[in-house]
Scaffold this motif. Structure first.
Motif, PDB file in Angstrom:
ATOM      1  N   GLY A 208       0.804  -1.217   0.000  1.00 12.47           N
ATOM      2  CA  GLY A 208       0.000   0.000   0.000  1.00 12.47           C
ATOM      3  C   GLY A 208       0.836   1.266   0.000  1.00 12.47           C
ATOM      4  O   GLY A 208       1.983   1.289   0.448  1.00 12.47           O
ATOM      5  N   SER A 209       0.233   2.321  -0.517  1.00 15.21           N
ATOM      6  CA  SER A 209       0.847   3.644  -0.481  1.00 15.21           C
ATOM      7  C   SER A 209      -0.253   4.680  -0.291  1.00 15.21           C
ATOM      8  O   SER A 209      -1.383   4.499  -0.745  1.00 15.21           O
ATOM      9  CB  SER A 209       1.630   3.926  -1.761  1.00 15.21           C
ATOM     10  OG  SER A 209       0.804   3.778  -2.911  1.00 15.21           O
ATOM     11  N   THR A 210       0.081   5.779   0.385  1.00 18.76           N
ATOM     12  CA  THR A 210      -0.894   6.813   0.712  1.00 18.76           C
ATOM     13  C   THR A 210      -0.271   8.186   0.503  1.00 18.76           C
ATOM     14  O   THR A 210       0.895   8.403   0.844  1.00 18.76           O
ATOM     15  CB  THR A 210      -1.343   6.696   2.179  1.00 18.76           C
ATOM     16  OG1 THR A 210      -1.899   5.401   2.416  1.00 18.76           O
ATOM     17  CG2 THR A 210      -2.391   7.750   2.529  1.00 18.76           C
TER      18      THR A 210
ATOM     19  N   ASN B  67      -1.478  12.387   1.225  1.00 25.12           N
ATOM     20  CA  ASN B  67      -2.533  13.155   1.864  1.00 25.12           C
ATOM     21  C   ASN B  67      -2.188  14.630   1.956  1.00 25.12           C
ATOM     22  O   ASN B  67      -1.009  15.019   1.992  1.00 25.12           O
ATOM     23  CB  ASN B  67      -2.843  12.601   3.257  1.00 25.12           C
ATOM     24  CG  ASN B  67      -1.701  12.799   4.234  1.00 25.12           C
ATOM     25  OD1 ASN B  67      -1.509  13.886   4.764  1.00 25.12           O
ATOM     26  ND2 ASN B  67      -0.917  11.750   4.461  1.00 25.12           N
TER      27      ASN B  67
ATOM     28  N   GLU C 170      -7.221  12.497   0.862  1.00 28.81           N
ATOM     29  CA  GLU C 170      -6.366  11.317   1.008  1.00 28.81           C
ATOM     30  C   GLU C 170      -6.538  10.405  -0.192  1.00 28.81           C
ATOM     31  O   GLU C 170      -7.654  10.167  -0.663  1.00 28.81           O
ATOM     32  CB  GLU C 170      -6.728  10.567   2.287  1.00 28.81           C
ATOM     33  CG  GLU C 170      -5.889   9.331   2.541  1.00 28.81           C
ATOM     34  CD  GLU C 170      -6.320   8.618   3.808  1.00 28.81           C
ATOM     35  OE1 GLU C 170      -5.600   8.739   4.819  1.00 28.81           O
ATOM     36  OE2 GLU C 170      -7.379   7.954   3.782  1.00 28.81           O
TER      37      GLU C 170
ATOM     38  N   THR D  76      -5.158   6.551  -1.578  1.00 29.96           N
ATOM     39  CA  THR D  76      -4.411   5.325  -1.321  1.00 29.96           C
ATOM     40  C   THR D  76      -4.456   4.435  -2.551  1.00 29.96           C
ATOM     41  O   THR D  76      -5.415   4.468  -3.332  1.00 29.96           O
ATOM     42  CB  THR D  76      -4.974   4.549  -0.119  1.00 29.96           C
ATOM     43  OG1 THR D  76      -6.306   4.107  -0.423  1.00 29.96           O
ATOM     44  CG2 THR D  76      -5.004   5.401   1.128  1.00 29.96           C
TER      45      THR D  76
ATOM     46  N   THR E 102      -3.666   0.344  -3.115  1.00 31.52           N
ATOM     47  CA  THR E 102      -3.294  -0.933  -2.521  1.00 31.52           C
ATOM     48  C   THR E 102      -3.280  -2.013  -3.581  1.00 31.52           C
ATOM     49  O   THR E 102      -4.280  -2.239  -4.272  1.00 31.52           O
ATOM     50  CB  THR E 102      -4.271  -1.323  -1.398  1.00 31.52           C
ATOM     51  OG1 THR E 102      -4.297  -0.297  -0.405  1.00 31.52           O
ATOM     52  CG2 THR E 102      -3.855  -2.638  -0.756  1.00 31.52           C
TER      53      THR E 102
END
Length: 451
Positions: A21-23, A25, A138, A140, A142
């Motif tokens: 995963g990467s996020t 924000n 935000e 994300t 995944t």
């Protein structure tokens, strides 16, 4: 990682799941960006099966040299486990996902390339209008990999975006909230969202105090989503068969086939639904009453939970489907509610209201009674009084007591469905398409002192 873990396992069968995963924000307060950042995460789950025993070990950020230890722990847990009641042959693999070996491309702050300048312009407009904006954006991404000793090699890349926007008056005494779900922020019109919040802050300049009671109430799509998501989460077939839920039939069995709504309401999920696409196969990281690790990789298809007002399906594993005699209908990570052809917009529904309440969103929702799915919670960030087709002011907050199943049977109007963001549950469930609805007697059980 998946291939090496499968090679290391000494179990009879093995399923390996990796979530990469990467996020990115942005956070803001008082018309100013406060923080921004990116993060990466990785989760490894090894599910070992020895006979009918299941061992599950999950670890975050596993390094290659740690992998043998994790796999050995899962194998040992499986050897020591009691027989699983839902044991079934693992789903057979017939080829890999086309992108199985492609690199994972993480999200980045660049996903806000067009959105961030528009947000800055909106800050300036809000400041000029005497409003303060608070909230966050935000995004994300995944990538989930599911491999098994029976040949499964499946991958799904899931983008998820959400924007929550709260506007407050300069004296901080009036507040309004809105939010949207998006896959990539290219479709977010932040100026339009701010404009809607500005209108609601104007409505709130006139304050009307009302007592608790039952009121004709318009619920916007966001509030409807929060209620229907809770209903979906409560629709496990195994719990219904055991007599634990609102979907249990008195005397045994389930209520599948029973009419829940007089209006032609349909509640469905579809992995391929435009704008809210989700994983097309089962991913079960651990055993539960609503999912089975033996079902990992099982294909998912469009499913009607309620069709034309009638309950048609409950969340089923292969095991619970055998017990109930109903089709296998696993959980799917989106939810759609429609009320038949046509349907008016929320604005048109307001214009046709003689006297009633207009909600913004629901908050702090908790279950009171699983047998009826009675929920309680609070209203938040704006409840408005509608008279003769116009909003005339803001009213006090309430605590409500309602069952979404009971509400379906009392709906007097279902509007046009649109993609929306639930407020209460958007940490867990963002992919929804919901209509506004009219309830003739929504139960505002007490006045809330929340401001």
């Amino acid at each position: 990682m998946v291939e090496r873990a499968l090679e290391l396992s000494q179990a009879d069968d093995c399923v390996v799941i990796v979530d990469e995963g990467s996020t990115a924000n942005l956070r803001f307060a008082g018309n100013t960006l406060t923080t921004n950042g990116v993060a990466r995460s990785a989760q490894l789950t090894v599910i070992s099966i020895v006979g009918a025993g299941v061992g599950v070990v999950s670890r975050a950020a596993v390094r290659p040299e740690q992998l043998p230890e994790v796999v050995a722990a899962a194998d040992a847990a499986a050897r020591e486990a009691q027989p699983a009641e839902d044991v079934r042959p693992l789903v057979e693999g017939a080829g890999s996902s086309a992108n199985w070996v492609e690199p994972v491309l993480p999200t980045s702050i660049g996903v806000f390339g067009d959105f961030a300048p528009a947000l800055g312009e909106t800050f300036a407009a809000a400041e000029a209008g005497g409003r303060k904006l608070y909230g966050f954006a935000e995004h994300t991404l995944t990538s989930t990999f599911v491999g098994s000793s029976r040949g499964l090699r499946l991958r799904h890349d899931q983008p998820t975006g959400r924007l929550e926007l709260n506007a407050k008056s300069a004296d901080l005494k009036r507040s309004a909230w809105t939010g949207v779900a998006t896959r990539d922020f290219s479709d977010v019109d932040v100026a339009a969202l701010d404009s809607s919040l500005a209108q609601r802050l104007e409505w709130a300049k006139n304050r009307v105090d009302l007592p608790a009671g039952r009121y004709e109430t318009l619920l916007p799509p966001s509030a409807v989503a929060d209620l229907m998501i809770y209903m979906l989460w409560s629709s496990g077939a195994r719990d219904a068969l055991d007599g634990r839920t609102v979907f249990s039939k008195p005397g045994g069995g389930t209520r599948v086939g029973e009419r829940l709504a007089q209006l032609p309401v349909t509640l469905s999920s579809d992995p391929a639904a435009l704008g809210i696409e989700c994983a097309p196969f089962v991913t079960a990281h651990a055993p539960s009453r609503r999912s089975s690790v033996f079902d990992n990789g099982l294909p998912l298809a469009a499913t009607d939970w309620v069709k034309d007002g009638t309950l048609t399906a409950l969340m089923q594993t292969r095991h619970s489907a055998e017990l109930s005699g109903l089709p296998v209908t696993p959980s799917i990570d989106n939810l759609i509610m429609r009320g038949g052809e046509g349907g008016r917009s929320l604005e048109e529904m307001i214009a046709s209201t003689e006297r009633g309440l207009l909600l913004t969103c629901l908050w702090y929702i908790r279950e009171v009674d699983p047998q009826t799915l009675l929920l309680t919670g609070l209203t938040r960030d704006g409840v408005y009084l509608v008279e003769h087709g116009e909003v005339v002011g803001e009213v006090n907050n309430f605590r409500f007591n309602e069952s979404p199943v009971d509400l379906l049977g009392r709906l007097s109007e279902v509007g046009a469905a649109q993609q929306t963001l639930p407020r209460e549950w958007n940490d867990y469930f963002t992919r929804t398409i919901m209509p506004p609805v009219r309830v003739p007697d929504f139960n505002m059980s007490t006045v809330s002192q929340a401001n």
